[in-house]
Scaffold this motif. Structure first.
Motif, PDB file in Angstrom:
ATOM      1  N   ASP A  44       0.824  -1.064   0.141  1.00 18.71           N
ATOM      2  CA  ASP A  44       0.253  -0.033   0.009  1.00 18.71           C
ATOM      3  C   ASP A  44       0.794   1.379  -0.043  1.00 18.71           C
ATOM      4  OD1 ASP A  44       0.680  -0.929   2.395  1.00 18.71           O
ATOM      5  OD2 ASP A  44      -0.373   0.649   3.472  1.00 18.71           O
ATOM      6  N   ALA A  45       2.253   1.149   0.270  1.00 16.64           N
ATOM      7  CA  ALA A  45       2.864   2.235   0.379  1.00 16.64           C
ATOM      8  C   ALA A  45       3.482   2.618  -0.985  1.00 16.64           C
ATOM      9  CB  ALA A  45       4.160   2.053   1.202  1.00 16.64           C
ATOM     10  N   ILE A  46       3.668   1.828  -1.976  1.00 17.02           N
ATOM     11  CA  ILE A  46       4.138   1.956  -3.326  1.00 17.02           C
ATOM     12  C   ILE A  46       3.124   3.108  -3.915  1.00 17.02           C
ATOM     13  CG2 ILE A  46       4.389   0.959  -5.537  1.00 17.02           C
ATOM     14  CD1 ILE A  46       4.568  -1.652  -4.216  1.00 17.02           C
ATOM     15  N   GLN A  47       3.994   4.015  -4.490  1.00 16.01           N
ATOM     16  CA  GLN A  47       3.421   5.139  -5.256  1.00 16.01           C
ATOM     17  C   GLN A  47       2.845   4.809  -6.481  1.00 16.01           C
ATOM     18  OE1 GLN A  47       5.830   8.598  -6.184  1.00 16.01           O
ATOM     19  NE2 GLN A  47       4.241   9.980  -6.367  1.00 16.01           N
TER      20      GLN A  47
ATOM     21  N   SER B  48       0.221   6.392 -11.949  1.00 12.02           N
ATOM     22  CA  SER B  48      -0.695   7.551 -12.254  1.00 12.02           C
ATOM     23  C   SER B  48      -0.249   8.792 -11.814  1.00 12.02           C
ATOM     24  CB  SER B  48      -2.105   7.236 -12.036  1.00 12.02           C
ATOM     25  OG  SER B  48      -2.235   7.026 -10.702  1.00 12.02           O
ATOM     26  N   GLU B  49       0.246   8.710 -10.641  1.00 10.14           N
ATOM     27  CA  GLU B  49       0.875  10.231 -10.064  1.00 10.14           C
ATOM     28  C   GLU B  49       1.802  10.887 -10.621  1.00 10.14           C
ATOM     29  OE1 GLU B  49      -0.643   9.182  -5.503  1.00 10.14           O
ATOM     30  OE2 GLU B  49       1.369   9.535  -5.840  1.00 10.14           O
ATOM     31  N   ILE B  50       2.750  10.071 -11.404  1.00  4.21           N
ATOM     32  CA  ILE B  50       3.971  10.421 -11.982  1.00  4.21           C
ATOM     33  C   ILE B  50       3.722  10.814 -13.570  1.00  4.21           C
ATOM     34  CG2 ILE B  50       6.326   9.581 -12.312  1.00  4.21           C
ATOM     35  CD1 ILE B  50       5.565   7.737 -10.071  1.00  4.21           C
ATOM     36  N   ARG B  51       4.272  11.907 -14.067  1.00  4.08           N
ATOM     37  CA  ARG B  51       4.738  12.577 -15.194  1.00  4.08           C
ATOM     38  C   ARG B  51       5.946  12.389 -15.670  1.00  4.08           C
ATOM     39  NH1 ARG B  51       1.301  14.390 -12.219  1.00  4.08           N
ATOM     40  NH2 ARG B  51       2.600  16.398 -11.930  1.00  4.08           N
ATOM     41  N   ILE B  52       6.231  12.210 -16.927  1.00  2.18           N
ATOM     42  CA  ILE B  52       7.490  12.493 -17.573  1.00  2.18           C
ATOM     43  C   ILE B  52       7.447  13.253 -18.911  1.00  2.18           C
ATOM     44  CG2 ILE B  52       9.712  11.460 -18.518  1.00  2.18           C
ATOM     45  CD1 ILE B  52       9.003   8.766 -17.024  1.00  2.18           C
ATOM     46  N   ARG B  53       7.946  14.245 -18.745  1.00  3.76           N
ATOM     47  CA  ARG B  53       8.216  15.249 -19.918  1.00  3.76           C
ATOM     48  C   ARG B  53       9.467  15.703 -20.524  1.00  3.76           C
ATOM     49  NH1 ARG B  53       8.544  20.708 -18.532  1.00  3.76           N
ATOM     50  NH2 ARG B  53       8.294  21.355 -16.445  1.00  3.76           N
ATOM     51  N   LYS B  54       9.835  15.721 -21.594  1.00  7.66           N
ATOM     52  CA  LYS B  54      10.843  16.240 -22.406  1.00  7.66           C
ATOM     53  C   LYS B  54      11.314  17.443 -21.991  1.00  7.66           C
ATOM     54  CE  LYS B  54      13.426  16.014 -26.697  1.00  7.66           C
ATOM     55  NZ  LYS B  54      14.204  17.278 -26.480  1.00  7.66           N
TER      56      LYS B  54
ATOM     57  N   GLU C 250       7.720  14.570 -13.019  1.00 15.20           N
ATOM     58  CA  GLU C 250       6.956  15.525 -11.929  1.00 15.20           C
ATOM     59  C   GLU C 250       5.999  14.437 -11.366  1.00 15.20           C
ATOM     60  OE1 GLU C 250       5.140  17.535 -15.214  1.00 15.20           O
ATOM     61  OE2 GLU C 250       6.403  19.505 -14.853  1.00 15.20           O
ATOM     62  N   GLY C 251       5.864  14.910 -10.015  1.00 16.45           N
ATOM     63  CA  GLY C 251       5.002  13.995  -9.199  1.00 16.45           C
ATOM     64  C   GLY C 251       5.513  12.764  -8.518  1.00 16.45           C
ATOM     65  N   LEU C 252       6.770  12.655  -8.513  1.00 10.74           N
ATOM     66  CA  LEU C 252       7.202  11.173  -8.053  1.00 10.74           C
ATOM     67  C   LEU C 252       7.864  11.933  -6.600  1.00 10.74           C
ATOM     68  CD1 LEU C 252       9.605   8.552  -9.456  1.00 10.74           C
ATOM     69  CD2 LEU C 252      10.547   9.824  -7.402  1.00 10.74           C
TER      70      LEU C 252
END
Length: 321
Positions: A25-28, A31-37, A47-49
């Protein structure tokens, strides 16, 4: 009952202290994480990690793919202890440990380096406040590191920016004749830490320091060299890179010294062109994770009256080919 021996390494203690270990349950959530160039020659922004949290396999595989594609990942707003940085870094590989007989940054008398190296001008840190020229970490060792994660803890008001250079694209943009000329060539990057020690001795004798850019036959090597390809193949992506730092003492094997010196000077000028460079302006909490096999990095000077404290974890690599 037999006493359990104490943990003696920072890495073991860091993993033992992970109170979230084994808690799904602690694993992020991915869907909360975004990668942009990133805009520019290199990099992607993550972002978001939250690097304090365990990460899902899906997230880590996407991060690794982005790293192969962009060579640098930039994680923003990370508040981490040394132990949390260390455990996050090892998602991407084992900690780099240099040979005991080849000095690198932060080497002790026995050759051991800390798992987390303080890149800092504060007491106990390394690299001071001066300019650092474009280089690949540990390039002079038999098995250079694969990459590093650098975390910004304290920053000066000005300076201390880090530039990265895309040595894959620099290779790709060479003309066909130059590519043919350098194909198959081996070269040696000589250990700059041995040159630092020698210059200290020269200073004691009242002699001027020497920082040769190329080793010619009339100049005795200060230590052993370890040949590596001038054109290196990235061991995971297969991309070709121009495996050359810009100011370290170098020698191309098997060709005339004058030809080798001219070739290295030409290639170094090529690498340092603006189109291959991304300058990172640090903000507190940044983690920059760079691929040491496909980039060089440098640093601008900053005021010696101000503190700059970053923490670095370097990852083990493989024999260059």
């Amino acid at each position: 009952m037999t006493a359990v021996p104490p943990l003696t390494s920072q890495l073991s203690r860091a993993f033992h202290a992970l109170n979230a270990a084994g808690r799904p349950d602690a694993i992020q959530p991915p869907s909360e994480i975004r990668i942009r160039k990133n805009i520019g020659a290199l990099g992607a922004i993550v972002e978001g990690l939250d690097a304090n949290r365990p990460q899902a396999a899906e997230t880590l595989l996407k991060l690794k793919q982005a790293h192969h594609e962009h060579f640098i990942l930039i994680f923003k707003n990370q508040q981490l202890s040394e132990e949390a940085l260390l455990t996050f870094a090892t998602y991407f590989g084992s900690v780099f440990n240099p040979p005991e007989d080849v000095p690198v940054l932060a080497s002790s008398d026995g050759g051991k380096t800390p798992d987390v190296v303080p890149v800092s001008n504060a007491p106990g840190g390394y690299t001071g406040n001066g300019e650092l020229t474009p280089h690949a970490d540990h390039q002079w060792t038999p098995i250079p590191s694969a990459g590093s994660l650098l975390h910004a803890v304290e920053l000066p008001s000005t300076g201390g920016d880090t530039s990265f250079y895309n040595i894959h694209q620099a290779y790709e943009d060479l003309d066909a004749d130059t590519k043919a000329q350098i194909a198959g060539l081996q070269h040696i990057t000589y250990n700059p830490f041995l040159r630092i020690v020698d210059n200290a001795r020269r200073a004691q004798r009242g002699q001027s320091p020497e920082w040769p850019a190329y080793r010619t036959p009339d100049r005795e090597a200060l230590g052993p060299g370890f040949p590596a390809p001038l054109v290196r193949t990235h061991p995971e992506s297969g991309k070709k890179v121009l495996w050359l730092s810009t100011h370290t003492e170098d020698e191309v094997l098997g060709i005339d010294p004058a030809e080798g010196e001219a070739l290295i000077a030409k290639l170094r000028a090529h690498i340092q062109q603006p189109q291959y460079r991304y300058e990172h302006k640090w903000t507190l909490g940044d983690i920059v994770f760079w691929d040491n096999r496909a980039t060089l990095h440098s640093r601008t000077a900053f005021p010696e009256t101000e503190r700059r404290v970053l923490k670095r974890v370097s990852l083990a690599g493989s024999r260059p080919f």
